[in-house]
Design a protein around this motif. Sequence first.
Motif, short mmCIF file in Angstrom:
data_model
loop_
_atom_site.label_atom_id
_atom_site.label_comp_id
_atom_site.label_asym_id
_atom_site.label_seq_id
_atom_site.Cartn_x
_atom_site.Cartn_y
_atom_site.Cartn_z
N LEU A 54 0.94 -1.19 0.02
CA LEU A 54 -0.10 -0.10 0.00
C LEU A 54 0.85 1.48 -0.02
O LEU A 54 1.87 1.45 0.62
N LEU A 55 0.70 2.38 -0.84
CA LEU A 55 1.03 3.55 -0.99
C LEU A 55 0.00 4.49 -0.42
O LEU A 55 -0.82 4.65 -0.82
N ILE A 56 0.67 5.37 0.67
CA ILE A 56 -0.18 6.36 1.22
C ILE A 56 0.33 7.74 0.82
O ILE A 56 1.57 7.98 1.28
N ALA A 70 1.86 9.43 -8.35
CA ALA A 70 0.87 8.13 -8.62
C ALA A 70 1.08 7.80 -10.17
O ALA A 70 0.84 6.79 -10.68
N ALA A 71 0.86 8.91 -10.91
CA ALA A 71 0.79 8.75 -12.52
C ALA A 71 2.06 7.77 -12.76
O ALA A 71 2.35 6.91 -13.73
N HIS A 72 3.37 8.37 -12.37
CA HIS A 72 4.61 7.77 -12.67
C HIS A 72 4.72 5.98 -12.17
O HIS A 72 5.01 5.45 -12.62
N ILE A 73 4.02 6.11 -10.96
CA ILE A 73 4.12 4.71 -10.10
C ILE A 73 3.17 3.67 -11.25
O ILE A 73 3.69 2.80 -11.53
N ARG A 74 2.13 4.26 -11.60
CA ARG A 74 1.03 3.49 -12.55
C ARG A 74 1.66 3.22 -13.77
O ARG A 74 1.43 2.14 -14.56
N LYS A 75 2.72 3.65 -14.40
CA LYS A 75 3.40 3.42 -15.53
C LYS A 75 4.28 2.04 -15.27
O LYS A 75 4.28 1.09 -16.26
N ASP A 76 4.37 1.64 -14.07
CA ASP A 76 5.17 0.31 -13.69
C ASP A 76 4.36 -0.67 -13.01
O ASP A 76 4.60 -1.93 -13.29
N ASP A 77 3.34 0.02 -12.51
CA ASP A 77 2.43 -1.21 -11.67
C ASP A 77 1.09 -0.64 -11.62
O ASP A 77 0.92 0.64 -11.07
N GLU A 78 0.01 -1.16 -12.22
CA GLU A 78 -1.27 -0.90 -12.40
C GLU A 78 -2.13 -1.21 -11.24
O GLU A 78 -3.27 -0.96 -11.20
N ILE A 80 -1.05 -1.95 -7.63
CA ILE A 80 -0.71 -1.66 -6.22
C ILE A 80 -1.72 -0.55 -5.57
O ILE A 80 -1.95 0.51 -6.22
N PRO A 81 -2.32 -0.84 -4.49
CA PRO A 81 -3.30 0.15 -3.90
C PRO A 81 -2.54 1.52 -3.59
O PRO A 81 -1.37 1.43 -3.05
#
Length: 244
Positions: A54-56, A70-78, A80-81
């Motif tokens: 989880l990422l807060i 969050a947009a950067h993270i979503r490029k690697d992992d769709e 992860i909460p």
Amino acid sequence: MRIAICDDESAQQMLLQKYLTEWAQMSGTPLKSELFASAEAFSFTWEDDKDFDLLILDIEMGPLNGMDLAAHIRKDDEEIPILFVTGYEKYMAQGYEVSALHYLLKPIRKEKLFSLLDRLKEKNLRQEQRLLFQTEDGPISLPPSKIWYLEAQAHWCVLYTADREYTLHFSIGELERFLSGQPEFLRCHRSYLVNAGHICAILKTELVLDDNRRLPLSRSAQKKVNQAFIALHEDSVFRRAPHQ
């Protein structure tokens, strides 16, 4: 459960970490929380380590804010909460673009956070690999995190969870070999196997579990148990942003 808290306000970081610790104790959940003072600090870690549950994320951070992170993270992992914390409702619509799990408005209500964590834990347990044991009453299937410890008694063993116990017609040595692929299980004494995720404290001759149950700790096992315990919790520290 491993959770990252990314917020540039230290008071907010400590409050969230306090709430997470309370929830972990109440729910009997092994939990590590890691603190990051900026989106850049977390992004630096994320490049090499993506093993979070989880990422807060706070939104109002600069120069890189939580939504950009969050947009950067979503490029690697769709999958992860991502849980956003913010003082403004205006950002809520943008959360749909990065598939946010939820928003928490400041000041954070502890009960709301606990409810979200309960739901996430339930989902994770459904997905977690389960172990099959043959008991005297028939087969049972348990996720590893539900097992607190195993105790040798005469020619069999007793498996303990938070609120139940099961008699297994196997020796402690056989169960140790069966659980060898689960690194959290340690032989702390000739008669005990313990799940390191449920250890609260290590004393000279015994272990204290999260619910205050105590297990003996043999001298020969002290070093191995200490190393495993430290490795499990070493990431629960404050991290500064990398120097530019």
